[in-house]
Design an enzyme around this catalytic site. Structure first.
Site: not given
Ligand code: MEV
Length: 427
Positions: A86, A264, A280, A378
């Site tokens: 991302e 998130k 993990d 972005h």
């Protein structure tokens, strides 16, 4: 349909070599030669290692590893390797860290490196008495657990606590045993799962019940990593920015719809370091989200306040079950390198560093959202992705991306048109 064999029943697939598996998949999916060659190229992960890490390997999936700069944690500068697909995630950490660097950076701590494994006991007529019968055997439980892993014991880890709860469920009462084990520098899943499996028949014998599941809990709340940091008002751009960020936090903490996105963003940073170090990601993510809901309502993993001086103070606390030994951490060459770059000496140091990255990530996301919005940052990188999707190569990528951003139209159709124009202009 270009395929010749549509059955997914491929007997002995797991026994095939990687090359033969690729052939079988190619027949199924109609892959061409260049696609088969692409799968054969496993990059910097040796194919034989990939083949031992998981089952039925046909290739690898490369994800960029970026390095976050400017991080100062507990008085020490660190470079942070982050594996993510991302855009803006690495830049977000760099920016947040730059804005608190001169003020001292991050302070971290940890509650310990203890993992919990659960043993489910059903079909007990007297669950309360069964609970006590198990608790009375604490010395036996300790001996059984510690017997499973002498190496862990030598390293200063091993059994620490016994907890037993009676749980009312749809299926009747259950007696749930928790063994709490210090797993030191290991993430600890294998260690505690082995102990739980060894212990289960004894619990059944002591109580007359029937044991069912024996598995670790990813709600690793005895392994909480914490980080805090103060961002000076001047560094973040004044009281209006600070108050907008605070309001963003209040929103997240009050509303699960917003908290999911807020967290998130935090996990954008956290999972990137967890992945880069071969740990993990799903275990850490499950732990984080369960912890965020521990008070009965899903809320923010971070807290934000104003200091007496008017600066912005952020803090984070969340389960961080990561290790330096076991699993891909010790095997994956990139994970080994990432740990070397990080320079951490223990699982605790790694966990604390990761918590600081999560806090930094959240700072930048809130700041962007409360000011210019997230799209501006972005778009520069996203525009490059769109340019590549349109077929731009080499210098064309930046040139096309620049035009897309200037036009405020970061779209594939526009990219194709711009690229066509550029190439025609050159011809
Ligand atoms: C995007 O991946 C992450 C953000 O949505 C996080 C947030 O909203 O706080 C920007």
């Amino acid at each position: 349909m270009s395929t010749t064999d549509q059955s997914s029943r491929i007997g002995g697939f797991h026994k095939l070599s990687i090359a033969d598996r690729i052939e079988a998949v190619a027949r199924f999916a109609g892959l061409g030669e260049s696609e088969r060659d692409h799968l054969l190229n496993t990059g910097n992960l040796p194919p034989e290692l990939a083949d031992h890490l998981i089952e039925n390997v046909i290739g690898t999936m490369n994800i960029p590893v970026g390095v976050a700069t400017n991080m100062r944690i507990d008085g020490r500068d660190r470079l942070i390797p982050m594996a993510t697909e991302e855009s803006s995630v690495v830049a977000a950490v760099c920016n947040a860290a730059r804005q608190c660097y001169d003020a001292g950076g991050f302070v971290t701590s940890m509650s310990g490196t203890r993992m919990i494994a659960q043993i489910q006991l059903t079909q007990v007529s007297d669950p309360q008495a069964a609970r006590l019968r198990i608790l009375e055997r604490q010395a036996d439980v300790q001996a059984i657990c510690d017997d499973c892993d002498p190496v862990l014991l030598k390293l200063g880890g091993g059994f620490r606590e016994l907890e037993v709860r009676v749980l009312e469920t749809r299926g009747g009462p259950m007696v749930i045993t928790h063994i709490v084990v210090d797993t030191r520098d290991a993430m600890g899943a294998n260690a505690v799962n082995t102990m739980a499996e060894k212990l289960a028949p004894r619990i059944a014998a002591w109580t007359g019940g029937r044991t069912n599941l024996r598995i670790l809990s990813n709600l690793a709340d005895r392994r909480l990593a914490r980080a805090r940091c103060v961002w000076p008002l001047a560094a973040i751009g004044g009281a209006e920015v600070r108050d907008g960020m605070l309001s963003a936090y209040h929103f997240a903490d009050a509303d699960p719809y917003r908290a999911a996105t807020h967290n998130k963003g935090i996990m954008n940073g956290i999972s990137a370091v967890v992945l880069a170090t071969g740990n993990d990601t799903r275990a850490v993510e499950a732990g984080a989200h369960a912890y965020a809901a521990r008070n009965g309502r899903y809320a923010s993993l971070t807290h934000w306040e104003v200091t007496a001086e008017g600066n912005l103070a952020g803090s984070i606390e969340l389960p961080m079950a990561v290790g330096l030994v076991g699993g891909a951490t010790k095997l994956h060459p990139t994970a080994k390198l990432a740990l070397k770059v990080l320079g951490v000496q223990s699982a605790e140091e790694l966990a604390r560093t990761i918590a600081a990255v999560g806090l930094a990530q959240n700072f930048s996301a809130m700041k962007a959202l409360a000011t210019t919005g997230i799209q501006k940052g972005h778009m520069a990188l996203h525009a490059q992705n769109i340019a590549m999707m349109a077929g731009a190569v080499g210098e064309e990528i930046e040139a096309v991306a620049k035009v897309l951003v200037e036009r405020g139209a970061v779209r594939i159709d526009v990219a194709e048109e711009v690229l066509k124009g550029m190439r025609a202009g050159k011809a």
